[in-house]
Design an enzyme around this catalytic site. Structure first.
Site, PDB file in Angstrom:
ATOM      1  N   HIS A 186       0.841  -1.209   0.000  1.00  0.00           N
ATOM      2  CA  HIS A 186       0.000   0.000   0.000  1.00  0.00           C
ATOM      3  C   HIS A 186       0.874   1.256   0.000  1.00  0.00           C
ATOM      4  O   HIS A 186       0.562   2.239  -0.679  1.00  0.00           O
ATOM      5  CB  HIS A 186      -0.880   0.042   1.256  1.00  0.00           C
ATOM      6  N   GLN A 207     -17.754  -7.459  -1.669  1.00  0.00           N
ATOM      7  CA  GLN A 207     -16.780  -8.243  -2.433  1.00  0.00           C
ATOM      8  C   GLN A 207     -16.378  -9.540  -1.737  1.00  0.00           C
ATOM      9  O   GLN A 207     -15.520 -10.267  -2.224  1.00  0.00           O
ATOM     10  CB  GLN A 207     -15.555  -7.405  -2.785  1.00  0.00           C
TER      11      GLN A 207
END
Ligand code: PAF
Length: 270
Positions: free
Chosen positions: A33, A57
């Site tokens: 990230h 999801q």
């Protein structure tokens, strides 16, 4: 860093006329990230990160429940690297109605993770769609570790939004294990097994690049991985890296892997 708990507030206070880089995440931040955030900081005037564990999801309730969450630690990391804005929305802030939770996928895209995690990418596209309907960043950043996700999002956004997709390469630890938020769920022994698998596939890729006929080793490699205790391959496939078809040459393929290490589902590509 300014923290917004709602999209509306953020929209009122952030000027999207400036070039804004957006890094959507589900938190439990790691160096993968951070590489996306650094790229945003390099390419854009301001950087916005979101932390939202997107329920639509997850196709298994337990996977959603066990997904690692570390908001306080994440906030410290983001402050340290001087992110400008953090958005931590609630589910009802993102999904105003049932219709907004799912986007349809073409049948021909239902391969690999799309096949094995029904509804997963529909949920990923739904959340990105909701974000971009409401926010107008210049760039949005994704990692190549989720390569199938990256290609699907690029295709989905292409004619719909002005926001451009930028991607960063997978970040690996010193033993070649791809960084993932899910690695927190593994102990040292599990991590060793996963690094072994990564190195096996890195070498396999090199052998195919040397001589395409070595691709016939694929089934042997699957067996070798499945023979490791508590490891179960979900899929191991070689595909064209531009369009994910099975038509590839020795210079334009990637190897895609999804497997279970105990109960933890991991994906990678090489
Ligand atoms: O890659 C992820 O972490 C998620 O799929 C994303 C893109 C943040 C959407 O929830």
């Amino acid at each position: 860093m300014i923290i917004f708990k709602s999209i509306n507030k953020l929209n009122k206070e952030v000027n999207f006329k400036a070039s804004i880089g957006f890094v959507p995440t589900m938190g439990s931040l790691h160096k993968g990230h951070i590489s996306l955030i650094k790229s945003s900081k390099k390419n854009c005037e301001k950087t916005l990160v979101s932390i939202f564990v997107n329920p639509s999801q997850f196709n298994k309730r337990n996977d959603l429940k066990n997904y690692p969450r570390n908001l306080d630690k994440d906030i410290k990391i983001l402050k340290k690297i001087k992110v400008d804005y953090l958005l931590t929305p609630r589910v009802k802030d993102i999904y105003k109605n049932k219709k907004s939770t799912k986007i349809k996928l073409n049948n021909k895209d239902k391969i690999m993770c799309a096949l094995h995690r029904p509804g997963h990418f529909e949920g990923v596209l739904a959340v990105i769609n909701q974000f971009l309907i409401n926010l107008r960043p210049k760039y949005i950043f994704f990692g190549e570790k989720d390569y199938q996700q990256l290609l699907l999002i690029k295709k989905f956004l292409k004619n719909k939004f002005k926001t451009k997709v930028l991607s960063c390469s997978t970040v690996r630890d010193k033993n070649n294990l791809a960084l993932s938020s899910r690695n927190i769920l593994l102990n040292n022994k599990d991590i060793k097994k996963s690094s072994f698998i990564a190195n096996l596939l890195i070498k396999f890729k090199k052998r195919i690049q040397k001589n395409i006929s070595n691709k016939k080793e694929l089934n042997n490699i699957i067996n070798k991985i499945n023979n490791i205790k508590k490891i179960k391959v979900e899929y191991l496939e070689i595909r064209n890296k531009n369009n994910l078809s099975k038509n590839y040459k020795k210079n334009n393929f990637k190897i895609f892997l999804a497997y279970y290490n105990k109960k933890v589902r991991l994906i990678d590509n090489y």
